[in-house]
Motif scaffolding. Sequence first.
Motif, PDB file in Angstrom:
ATOM      1  N   GLY A  31       0.803  -1.085   0.156  1.00  0.00           N
ATOM      2  CA  GLY A  31      -0.128   0.026   0.074  1.00  0.00           C
ATOM      3  C   GLY A  31       0.951   1.401  -0.060  1.00  0.00           C
ATOM      4  N   ILE A  32       1.997   1.271  -0.689  1.00  0.00           N
ATOM      5  CA  ILE A  32       2.907   2.361  -0.810  1.00  0.00           C
ATOM      6  C   ILE A  32       3.137   2.462  -2.458  1.00  0.00           C
ATOM      7  CG2 ILE A  32       4.124   2.034   1.428  1.00  0.00           C
ATOM      8  CD1 ILE A  32       6.303   0.820   0.112  1.00  0.00           C
ATOM      9  N   GLY A  33       3.974   3.802  -2.523  1.00  0.00           N
ATOM     10  CA  GLY A  33       4.377   4.008  -3.941  1.00  0.00           C
ATOM     11  C   GLY A  33       5.569   3.310  -4.252  1.00  0.00           C
ATOM     12  N   ALA A  34       5.896   3.439  -5.504  1.00  0.00           N
ATOM     13  CA  ALA A  34       7.242   2.894  -6.079  1.00  0.00           C
ATOM     14  C   ALA A  34       8.392   3.582  -5.612  1.00  0.00           C
ATOM     15  CB  ALA A  34       7.252   2.938  -7.455  1.00  0.00           C
ATOM     16  N   LEU A  35       8.348   4.858  -5.446  1.00  0.00           N
ATOM     17  CA  LEU A  35       9.373   5.791  -4.915  1.00  0.00           C
ATOM     18  C   LEU A  35       9.951   5.397  -3.531  1.00  0.00           C
ATOM     19  CD1 LEU A  35      11.627   7.894  -5.550  1.00  0.00           C
ATOM     20  CD2 LEU A  35      10.007   9.365  -5.044  1.00  0.00           C
ATOM     21  N   THR A  36       8.676   5.207  -2.689  1.00  0.00           N
ATOM     22  CA  THR A  36       8.966   4.882  -1.329  1.00  0.00           C
ATOM     23  C   THR A  36       9.634   3.461  -1.043  1.00  0.00           C
ATOM     24  OG1 THR A  36       7.075   6.357  -0.744  1.00  0.00           O
ATOM     25  CG2 THR A  36       7.809   4.545   0.978  1.00  0.00           C
ATOM     26  N   LEU A  37       9.194   2.580  -1.936  1.00  0.00           N
ATOM     27  CA  LEU A  37       9.694   1.200  -1.850  1.00  0.00           C
ATOM     28  C   LEU A  37      11.268   1.277  -2.250  1.00  0.00           C
ATOM     29  CD1 LEU A  37       9.477  -1.630  -1.404  1.00  0.00           C
ATOM     30  CD2 LEU A  37       8.703  -2.104  -3.587  1.00  0.00           C
TER      31      LEU A  37
END
Length: 63
Positions: A31-37
Motif C-alpha cells: 500500500g505504498i508508492g514505487a519511490l517509497t519502496l
Amino acid sequence: MQKITKEQARAIRRKRADLRLTKKEACKDIGIGALTLNNLERGDYMTKPTIYAKVMEWLAKDY
C-alpha cells in the motif's frame, strides 16, 4: 519519523524475492508508492509512522 534500518531493508528485499513479487506488485501489497519502496529497500531511510507500520505489518504477514 521512523527509521528503516539496513537489516529491515534486507528483510523487505528478501521477502519480495521469496514471494517473487515485482516492485509494482509489492507496492500494491504493502500500500505504498514505487519511490517509497525504492527508498525503503536501500535502508537508512526515515519514513512516516503510517508507512513504517504498513511495511512492518507486511513483513510480519505470512512469516
